[in-house]
Design a protein around this motif. Structure first.
Motif, PDB file in Angstrom:
ATOM      1  N   SER A 156       0.844  -1.195   0.000  1.00 26.47           N
ATOM      2  CA  SER A 156       0.000   0.000   0.000  1.00 26.47           C
ATOM      3  C   SER A 156       0.878   1.244   0.000  1.00 26.47           C
ATOM      4  O   SER A 156       1.961   1.249   0.612  1.00 26.47           O
ATOM      5  N   PRO A 157       0.446   2.320  -0.677  1.00 32.46           N
ATOM      6  CA  PRO A 157       1.235   3.558  -0.660  1.00 32.46           C
ATOM      7  C   PRO A 157       1.276   4.174   0.736  1.00 32.46           C
ATOM      8  O   PRO A 157       0.352   4.013   1.529  1.00 32.46           O
ATOM      9  N   ILE A 158       2.369   4.853   1.030  1.00 30.04           N
ATOM     10  CA  ILE A 158       2.559   5.489   2.340  1.00 30.04           C
ATOM     11  C   ILE A 158       2.414   6.997   2.192  1.00 30.04           C
ATOM     12  O   ILE A 158       2.971   7.592   1.268  1.00 30.04           O
ATOM     13  N   LYS A 159       1.693   7.606   3.118  1.00 28.03           N
ATOM     14  CA  LYS A 159       1.531   9.067   3.117  1.00 28.03           C
ATOM     15  C   LYS A 159       2.719   9.683   3.869  1.00 28.03           C
ATOM     16  O   LYS A 159       2.606  10.060   5.032  1.00 28.03           O
ATOM     17  N   PHE A 160       3.837   9.767   3.187  1.00 19.80           N
ATOM     18  CA  PHE A 160       5.062  10.210   3.837  1.00 19.80           C
ATOM     19  C   PHE A 160       4.936  11.606   4.435  1.00 19.80           C
ATOM     20  O   PHE A 160       5.328  11.840   5.580  1.00 19.80           O
ATOM     21  N   LEU A 161       4.430  12.553   3.661  1.00 18.41           N
ATOM     22  CA  LEU A 161       4.389  13.954   4.086  1.00 18.41           C
ATOM     23  C   LEU A 161       2.990  14.450   4.433  1.00 18.41           C
ATOM     24  O   LEU A 161       2.848  15.558   4.938  1.00 18.41           O
ATOM     25  N   SER A 162       1.979  13.658   4.169  1.00 23.05           N
ATOM     26  CA  SER A 162       0.604  14.096   4.420  1.00 23.05           C
ATOM     27  C   SER A 162      -0.007  13.446   5.645  1.00 23.05           C
ATOM     28  O   SER A 162      -1.188  13.627   5.928  1.00 23.05           O
TER      29      SER A 162
END
Length: 301
Positions: A156-162
């Motif tokens: 799953s994609p990670i919300k690194f900055l959000s």
């Protein structure tokens, strides 16, 4: 004869002293102009209610800005974020820099290329680095390189900055990568100052590489390690560009630092007097942390 010779020597010493003052003078003048004078003005304006957009309404209020400061939740949050960043990034960056220095201290073909590659991020503007990593960290798999790789691997994609739980850690990782090259060069210089015959003698005595590192390399780098930790800590406390470019202090103020808070209060909201009071307290905090670090490192001697 002795008097004439003594007089000649004293005259020569006087000339050398004058020459030394002449060479030091430009640095002292610049130090006073760009450090001492701004510090004095910062403390001065911290005692006023002064808004940039209304300089005619400047009013002396004494210590009210400091009273407001210590009851300001945003100030304490910014201080917490700054300390968290410093506590995590300093050991990570120093360990990474030492590992890189040990790697490129060996003599092998192409070592100069690797040294240049590892040092290159330090030569690049932090603004450029921040923009680049903003693209890498993008939560959209179609535009974010890291998330596109994760999605291609079935993750799953990670919300690194959000996401507030990952934003500061993402900035820490990027900052350690960007800054390690400079500390690497300092460690490399320190490694080259350790006599090679110590390693040869230890090798003859049957010492393993780990024991050589533990009992020769670390003691030989003690002064270098102290210096690197000190300058890395001071640089970390001044964190501004990364959150300004990458997150604007968000999400949920999770990346708002003291320097960023000074900027928002002074230049975005125009509360120049209040921003000066934050800057004055920030300076005291940095000095206290530096002195504490100096005492801790001195105790290890």
């Amino acid at each position: 004869m002795a008097k004439a010779e003594k007089k000649k020597l004293s005259g020569r010493k006087r000339d050398e002293r004058v020459a030394a003052y002449i060479f030091v003078a430009p640095a002292v003048i610049l130090l006073i102009a760009f450090l001492v004078v701004p510090m004095i003005y910062t403390v001065y304006f911290s005692g006023f209610k002064y808004q940039i957009m209304r300089p005619d309404a400047m009013k002396f209020i004494g210590l009210e800005n400091y009273q407001k400061l210590f009851s300001d939740k945003n100030f304490w949050l910014a201080l917490k974020n700054t300390v968290y960043f410093t506590v995590i990034v300093v050991p990570c960056q120093c360990v990474l820099a030492l590992a890189l220095a040990l790697l490129v201290s060996k003599k092998f073909r192409g070592v100069a290329v690797f040294r240049t590659m590892y040092f290159a991020p330090q030569l690049t503007s932090m603004v450029v680095i921040s923009v680049l990593w903003s693209v890498l960290y993008n939560a959209n798999p179609n535009t974010g390189l890291i998330n596109s790789i994760l999605v291609s691997l079935g993750m799953s994609p990670i919300k690194f900055l959000s996401d507030a739980s990952t934003a500061m850690n993402s900035i820490i990782f990027m900052s350690a990568w960007q800054g390690a090259g400079y500390q690497m060069m300092i460690f490399l210089a320190g490694l080259q100052g350790i006599p090679r015959d110590q390693y040869e003698a230890a090798s003859v005595d049957g010492a393993t590489k780990f024991k050589q590192f533990l009992y020769i390399t670390i003691p030989g780098l003690k002064g270098t390690i102290k210096y690197v930790i000190m300058i890395t800590m001071i640089q970390a406390m001044k964190l501004f560009t990364q959150p300004y470019i990458m997150t604007q202090g968000g999400p949920k103020n999770s990346t708002k630092t003291l320097v960023y808070y000074i900027y928002t209060q002074g230049f975005q909201k125009g509360n120049f007097g209040y921003a000066c009071s934050i800057a004055a307290v920030f300076f005291v905090i940095v000095v206290c942390m530096s002195m504490a670090m100096k005492k801790v490192t001195a105790a290890t001697d």
